[in-house]
Design an enzyme around this catalytic site. Structure first.
Site, short mmCIF file in Angstrom:
data_model
loop_
_atom_site.label_atom_id
_atom_site.label_comp_id
_atom_site.label_asym_id
_atom_site.label_seq_id
_atom_site.Cartn_x
_atom_site.Cartn_y
_atom_site.Cartn_z
CG HIS A 161 54.63 36.76 33.39
ND1 HIS A 161 55.72 36.61 33.18
CD2 HIS A 161 53.44 37.98 33.04
CE1 HIS A 161 55.54 38.24 33.68
NE2 HIS A 161 54.48 38.93 33.54
CG ASP A 197 54.49 43.39 29.90
OD1 ASP A 197 52.89 43.51 29.78
OD2 ASP A 197 54.94 43.25 31.61
CG HIS A 199 55.65 42.68 34.56
ND1 HIS A 199 54.45 43.65 34.28
CD2 HIS A 199 56.04 42.88 35.97
CE1 HIS A 199 54.02 44.03 35.41
NE2 HIS A 199 55.06 43.65 36.14
CG ASP A 286 52.46 46.81 32.29
OD1 ASP A 286 53.52 46.40 31.02
OD2 ASP A 286 52.80 45.23 32.50
N1 Q9C Z 1 52.53 43.83 43.71
C1 Q9C Z 1 51.43 41.41 32.59
O1 Q9C Z 1 51.83 42.60 32.89
N2 Q9C Z 1 52.04 40.36 39.99
N3 Q9C Z 1 51.45 40.71 34.03
C2 Q9C Z 1 52.20 42.11 40.49
C3 Q9C Z 1 52.28 43.73 42.82
C4 Q9C Z 1 52.63 40.08 38.77
C5 Q9C Z 1 51.64 40.79 35.61
C6 Q9C Z 1 52.34 42.22 42.22
C7 Q9C Z 1 52.66 41.50 37.63
C8 Q9C Z 1 52.19 40.18 36.11
C9 Q9C Z 1 51.40 40.54 31.31
ZN ZN Z 2 53.06 43.58 32.72
#
Ligand code: Q9C
Ligand code: ZN
Length: 343
Positions: A161, A197, A199, A286
């Protein structure tokens, strides 16, 4: 498969992130890397080595010098202003139409200037942990350059990110992008980055957006519903020299292995046609059904299939650890990708 990992990851231990309107314990925590390391040892995946120090130069190939300077001193500046008892979190951001010409002087202003969420605390050890993670990815890239077929950089904090001049999503330095650039600088003509990932890897996309020599392919939850919300859509394909060198494969909440496998085939075909010399694999687990902040439904055995599909691409591959928050099962899921790749 050689594994590169630094104990310095535990210097990044944020207390809380803003989630659903509340400060909650950080999901991105040291136990994540510990359980992955333990599983790798248990299955005997390969030797685990410390990263070698690569210094500032390979970071500056990807990140803005002003941003790196901010990150290096942000904690000290925060302590001067607010004391050391609280983690540094941003509170204000620029909206479209607001000027963004000057870097603020105050640490609070600069936290907002260089970030995009309130989930990514800067702590006393953030800079050291983040640079150790980048060094792990760079050491992995060295192994590929020396002829290894694969390597695993067990990075923490994660990176995908983080953009040229911003942090967020638990990420500060874009370990995968730094490694991909190092592979280019080491002689690879073309490099592909595949991001599995859950995201969207918005930082990696931004870094290589105008680059035709680095293909970015990402499979992720549709940003219309999911973090990071503002990019990762299928119509984002790159620009200039990078026109056509960015592929976003968006998937709906609830996706299981059936839907995921089809997207992975599309990704593999695109990478196969690109003619890369090496593959950097942003490895987030994830996508697992048990993940506490995600909404895909992959099972632990599906990660074996994922590894086999990645091996089918047939490129020297550097795995770089990204997300995955179901800590109890994270070791098995990550090791399954790696053993699925090797088998
Ligand atoms: N309600 C990575 O997997 N916000 N980052 C999540 C959940 C951020 C994930 C909020 C998620 C970032 C590297
Ligand atoms: Zn992620």
């Amino acid at each position: 498969m050689i594994v590169i990992h630094s104990e310095e990851h535990r210097l990044q231990a944020g207390r809380s992130e803003l989630n659903d309107g509340q400060l909650v314990p950080c999901y991105e925590k040291p136990a994540r890397a510990d359980i992955v390391r333990a599983r790798i040892e248990a299955v005997g995946l390969g030797p685990i080595v410390e990263p070698t120090r690569h210094g500032f130069a390979p970071l500056e190939r990807v990140h803005d010098a002003g941003y790196l300077g901010f990150l290096r001193t942000a904690w000290d500046d925060w302590v001067t202003e607010h004391g050391a008892d609280i983690d540094a979190l941003p509170l204000n951001w620029v909206a479209p139409g607001m000027a963004r010409r000057r870097v603020p002087r105050s640490i609070d202003g600069r936290l907002g200037f260089y970030s995009f969420d309130a989930g990514t605390p800067i702590t006393a050890g953030t800079w050291r942990a983040a640079t150790a993670a980048a060094d792990s990815a760079l050491t992995g890239a060295d192994h590929l350059r020396a002829g290894d077929r694969s390597a695993f950089a067990l990075c923490r904090p994660p990176g995908h990110h983080a953009g040229h001049a911003f942090y967020g999503g638990y990420c500060f330095l874009n370990n995968a992008a730094i490694a991909a650039q190092a592979l280019r600088d080491g002689g690879a003509t073309r490099v592909a980055v595949l991001d599995v990932d859950y995201h969207h890897g918005n930082g990696t996309q931004e870094i290589f957006w105008e680059r035709g020599d680095v293909l970015f392919v990402s499979l992720h939850a549709d940003p219309i519903d999911e973090f990071p919300y503002f990019c990762g859509h299928a119509d984002e394909t790159g620009t200039g020299a990078g026109d056509g060198a960015n592929l976003n494969l968006t998937l709906p909440w609830g996706t299981d292995w059936g839907g995921y496998a089809r997207a992975l085939e599309t990704a593999a075909a695109r990478i196969g046609g690109f003619g890369a010399d090496a593959l950097v694999l942003s490895l987030g687990a994830d996508t697992y059904g048990g993940d506490p902040i995600s909404r895909f439904r992959l099972l632990s055995e599906d990660f074996l299939r994922m590894g086999a599909a990645i091996a089918g691409i047939g490129l020297p591959t550097l795995f770089v650890m990204e997300g995955g928050y179901a800590v109890d099962d994270l070791g098995v899921n990550v090791a399954n990708v790696l053993t699925g790749f090797l088998d």
